[in-house]
Design a protein around this motif. Structure first.
Motif, short mmCIF file in Angstrom:
data_model
loop_
_atom_site.label_atom_id
_atom_site.label_comp_id
_atom_site.label_asym_id
_atom_site.label_seq_id
_atom_site.Cartn_x
_atom_site.Cartn_y
_atom_site.Cartn_z
N ILE A 187 -5.43 4.05 1.91
CA ILE A 187 -5.96 2.75 1.39
C ILE A 187 -5.87 1.81 2.79
N ASP A 188 -6.77 1.04 2.83
CA ASP A 188 -6.79 0.33 4.07
C ASP A 188 -7.35 -1.23 3.57
N TYR A 189 -6.58 -2.01 4.16
CA TYR A 189 -7.15 -3.36 3.92
C TYR A 189 -8.28 -3.76 4.67
N GLU A 190 -9.59 -4.27 4.12
CA GLU A 190 -10.73 -4.60 5.04
C GLU A 190 -10.88 -5.97 4.83
N SER A 191 -10.90 -6.63 6.21
CA SER A 191 -11.35 -7.94 6.06
C SER A 191 -11.84 -8.26 7.66
N GLN A 192 -12.87 -9.29 7.56
CA GLN A 192 -13.46 -9.59 8.79
C GLN A 192 -12.58 -10.17 9.87
N LEU A 193 -11.64 -10.67 9.17
CA LEU A 193 -10.87 -11.52 10.07
C LEU A 193 -9.93 -10.68 10.96
N LEU A 194 -9.98 -9.47 10.71
CA LEU A 194 -9.10 -8.44 11.47
C LEU A 194 -9.77 -8.12 12.75
N ILE A 199 0.74 -1.33 -0.09
CA ILE A 199 0.04 -0.17 0.14
C ILE A 199 0.92 1.30 0.16
N PRO A 200 1.66 1.34 0.97
CA PRO A 200 2.87 2.55 0.88
C PRO A 200 3.46 2.71 -0.45
N ALA A 201 3.80 1.54 -1.26
CA ALA A 201 4.61 1.83 -2.63
C ALA A 201 3.52 2.30 -3.50
N VAL A 202 2.12 1.93 -3.41
CA VAL A 202 1.08 2.49 -4.32
C VAL A 202 0.86 4.07 -4.26
N GLN A 203 1.02 4.20 -2.95
CA GLN A 203 0.71 5.70 -2.44
C GLN A 203 1.99 6.68 -3.04
N ARG A 204 3.23 5.85 -3.05
CA ARG A 204 4.26 6.70 -3.88
C ARG A 204 4.03 6.87 -5.08
N SER A 205 3.74 5.70 -5.93
CA SER A 205 3.60 5.55 -7.13
C SER A 205 2.54 6.89 -7.92
N TYR A 206 1.46 6.74 -7.00
CA TYR A 206 0.37 7.71 -7.51
C TYR A 206 0.88 8.92 -7.35
N ARG A 207 1.61 9.45 -6.32
CA ARG A 207 2.02 10.82 -6.17
C ARG A 207 2.66 11.22 -7.40
#
Length: 360
Positions: A225-232, A206-214
């Motif tokens: 961006i956050d990972y959504e999972s019921q298992l969290l 996720i941090p890599a995606v944010q850097r690339s987006y900028r």
């Protein structure tokens, strides 16, 4: 390094019998709409994933009026020649061979020839439902971890069995639901592995995606961006127990890793609802370039990069930033399609003096 040297197609999509040779690291594929640019990229993808990126059924890849197809590709992988042959027989049986040796399971090939593709419909990763984002994540992780792919296959197989049993409970008015315990134990075993791999991987991805987006957007915009999972929040075994009555009522499994998602927000609001077209495209390319870097780091060499009709999707500045990433910093082989050969030549000539353009 991974390089595709040549490919020949027989009765594949719109190609009766054609061969292509690739001399350069950067290859442009130019031609009018409908001549087969995307089909050529899909044939390359097929050699890497044993299936089409665009067609769900193998029969959809056969030339109209024909009974099967054949793809043969010659790669160089880390200095060694690699011959790939895929044959779809008249009876629908598919054969996939590497250096003339067939695979027992096609899944064994995934990750051997890493590849990243960007196509127009990929915008669904941003604007579509959770299944589109899970598919993107699963294809990436499957190239990185063969065990992940197998655990995911097994999870989905048992999930289908559980869903079928849930339907039969209502249809046959069954009172003995002990078989659900068996399915749940299996799903917990497979699902926990998939969940942990996703969680660990996304912490760095996720941090890599944010850097690339900028970089592609050219501005420092706040993208969350956050990972959504019921298992969290709760163990998978507890979730199955908690939602069992609901599952029986709805006749489907309502909890598990098949519900995971990526929550993407821009300025604290849902990204897909407020982002402009350019911002959406920038995020798509950021996801794909982060995928490219993750594969490159894990494999020790750059994956193939396939760009289908991307010139129509970005403004000039974003296009320049993207091509700077994929042409200058990227040391892998790039294939890019466009309707205008002169546009390919103009953009590439500003970045490098070694590229090849194939006209269709």
């Amino acid at each position: 390094m991974l390089k595709l040297d040549s490919i020949s197609l027989v009765q594949f999509k719109n190609y009766q019998q054609t061969s292509f040779s690739f001399q350069q690291r950067i290859v442009g594929i130019a031609g009018k709409n409908g001549v087969g640019k995307t089909n050529l990229l899909d044939a390359i993808y097929y050699c890497c994933f044993t299936k089409s990126y665009f067609a769900r059924s193998d029969s959809q890849n056969v030339l109209r009026g024909a009974a099967g197809f054949r793809i043969e590709a010659h790669f160089t992988l880390q200095g060694e020649p690699l011959k790939i042959v895929c044959i779809l027989r008249e009876n629908g049986k598919k054969e996939f061979l590497v250096n003339d040796e067939p695979y027992e399971k096609l899944a064994q090939h995934i990750g051997r020839l890493p590849c990243v593709i960007i196509a127009p419909d990929d915008i669904q990763i941003i604007t579509g439902g959770s299944e589109d984002r899970r598919r993107f994540l699963d294809m990436l992780l499957s190239q990185l971890d063969a065990t992940y792919l197998q655990q995911l296959i097994d999870y989905n197989r048992v999930l289908q069995q559980r869903n079928s049993f849930l339907k039969s409970i209502a249809e046959k008015r069954l009172t003995d639901t002990s078989l659900l315990d068996v399915y749940d134990r299996q799903l917990v075993y497979y699902g926990n592995y998939v969940f942990e791999k996703r969680r660990q991987f996304l912490a760095e991805f996720i941090p890599a995606v944010q850097r690339s987006y900028r970089h592609i957007a050219g501005v420092d915009e706040q993208l969350d961006i956050d990972y959504e999972s019921q298992l969290l929040q709760q163990p998978l075994a507890d979730l199955f127990f908690r939602f069992r009555e609901k599952d029986i009522l709805l006749q489907r499994t309502t909890t598990g890793i098949h519900k995971d998602d990526l929550d993407i927000r821009f300025q604290q609001q849902p990204f897909k609802q407020i982002a402009s077209q350019g911002q959406r495209k920038s995020l798509l390319f950021a996801l794909k370039l982060a995928e490219f870097e993750a594969l490159k780091t894990a494999k020790g060499f750059a994956p193939l990069l396939l760009l289908d009709d991307v010139f129509e999707k970005l403004d000039e500045q974003r296009m320049h930033n993207l091509l700077g990433e994929v042409c200058v910093k990227n040391k892998g082989q790039l294939f890019i399609s466009d309707t205008h050969a002169e546009r390919i030549n103009r953009h590439f000539s500003q970045l490098t003096d070694t590229f090849q353009v194939i006209g269709l």
